[in-house]
Design an enzyme around this catalytic site. Structure first.
Site: not given
Length: 357
Positions: A184-185
């Site tokens: 998850h960025c």
């Protein structure tokens, strides 16, 4: 095991009932021994309230820290919007400085062929950065279909209570399973998965190249601006206009920012390039390392079933099927879909292979 638990529970209940009745004190510390035994069985009774075949100390710790996880996930989710705005503002500020101070200097002082080169290269990098960042943030990474029951799965997600296809993992921030989840960025405010992995890596690559290009192109202007700023403190100070002082500080800001991003983002891009060459995601890297150590203790060799060779791995990620695609799909903006649906994956070996794990 079940009969042993039932016997111990029934004995604890009988002991409790016996202690509830009035009894005469015994000699030799009998009450103390019975009290110790009652204490141990009371702990057994307490454990029986939450014990099952799937629970352990790790499960208990997860339950205790669940509020902490919830706070971290929600803070990360809300800060994702801040990070996206920060990326947009910083990129816009670099573009403004380039158009106001860098390009006019290049056009007025450089030869014609260098002016054409800077105009073409700079705008090509800008278009690629903007396109891939927009697509990476707005494209869904892909999620397992919930309406299809007969899909290949390797496990059941404990959060979604749905089948998980191969390479699928649950994202606690998005609160859903993601196909071929990489991570998850927060800078995208989105998960990196099957359908936007190419956009994410292309953005990292072209942003690194763009910052490196700006840093190298503005190096001479940075040295000149830095020397001018140092002269501000001389007596008497040079007679610079407000526009000139603003230009000096803007060029210094541009060079420091782009050089820092080149180093930081360049390292991240290199790491993901290594993972892509190995046919792994960030999550699978940690899983495979544990699997390698586990199999080494048994005298076996681990083989990544999704590793098709370095060149083939890159072709699969970038969607290159023929030579012209290296230009139309890699060097130019392209919205083509990745190979496969993210549910069924081609493996390099089958279960009949004696080396298959």
């Amino acid at each position: 095991m079940g009969s042993s638990w039932r016997w111990q529970l029934s004995r604890a209940m009988r002991l409790t009932l016996r202690w509830c009745r009035p009894c005469r004190p015994q000699r030799g510390g009998g009450n103390k021994g019975q009290l110790s035994e009652l204490w141990s069985y009371s702990g057994l009774l307490l454990k029986s309230l939450y014990h099952n075949s799937l629970s352990n100390s790790d499960t208990l710790l997860d339950c205790v820290f669940e509020p902490v996880y919830w706070i971290v996930d929600n803070v990360t989710r809300w800060f994702g919007v801040v990070f996206v705005c920060l990326v947009v503002l910083l990129t816009t500020s670099v573009v403004v400085v380039v158009y106001l101070y860098i390009l006019p200097t290049i056009i007025s002082t450089y030869p014609v062929h260098w002016v054409v080169w800077h105009l073409c290269c700079g705008h090509w990098l800008l278009v690629m950065v903007v396109f891939h960042y927009y697509r990476a943030t707005t494209t869904s990474p892909g999620h397992p279909p919930k309406d299809k029951i007969h899909i290949p799965s390797v496990s059941i997600c404990k959060k979604c209570i749905t089948p998980k296809p191969p390479r699928t993992h649950h994202c606690s921030i998005c609160n859903m399973c993601v196909l071929k989840m990489d991570h998850h960025c927060p800078w995208l405010n989105n998960c990196v998965g099957h359908f936007n992995h190419r956009y994410f890596f292309s953005f990292c690559l072209y942003m690194t190249l763009g910052c490196f290009y700006c840093s190298v192109s503005s190096k001479d202007l940075f040295l000149e601006a830095y020397g001018s700023v140092e002269s501000y403190y001389q007596t008497p100070s040079p007679a610079f206009t407000f526009r000139e002082t603003t230009a000096h500080k803007s060029v210094i800001y541009l060079w420091v920012l782009t050089s820092s991003v080149t180093l930081a983002l360049g390292g991240l891009t290199l790491w993901h390039a290594i993972l892509i060459s190995r046919g792994e995601t960030s999550v699978e890297r940690h899983i495979n390392r544990k699997e390698i150590r586990r199999l080494e203790e048994k005298g076996k060799v681990f083989r990544n079933p999704y590793h098709h060779g370095c060149v083939s791995n890159w072709k699969l990620l970038l969607g290159v099927e023929k030579r012209s695609h290296w230009v139309t799909r890699v060097l130019l903006p392209s919205s083509h879909l990745p190979h496969g649906d993210g549910i069924v994956w081609d493996c390099t070996f089958t279960r009949r292979d004696p080396m298959a794990i």
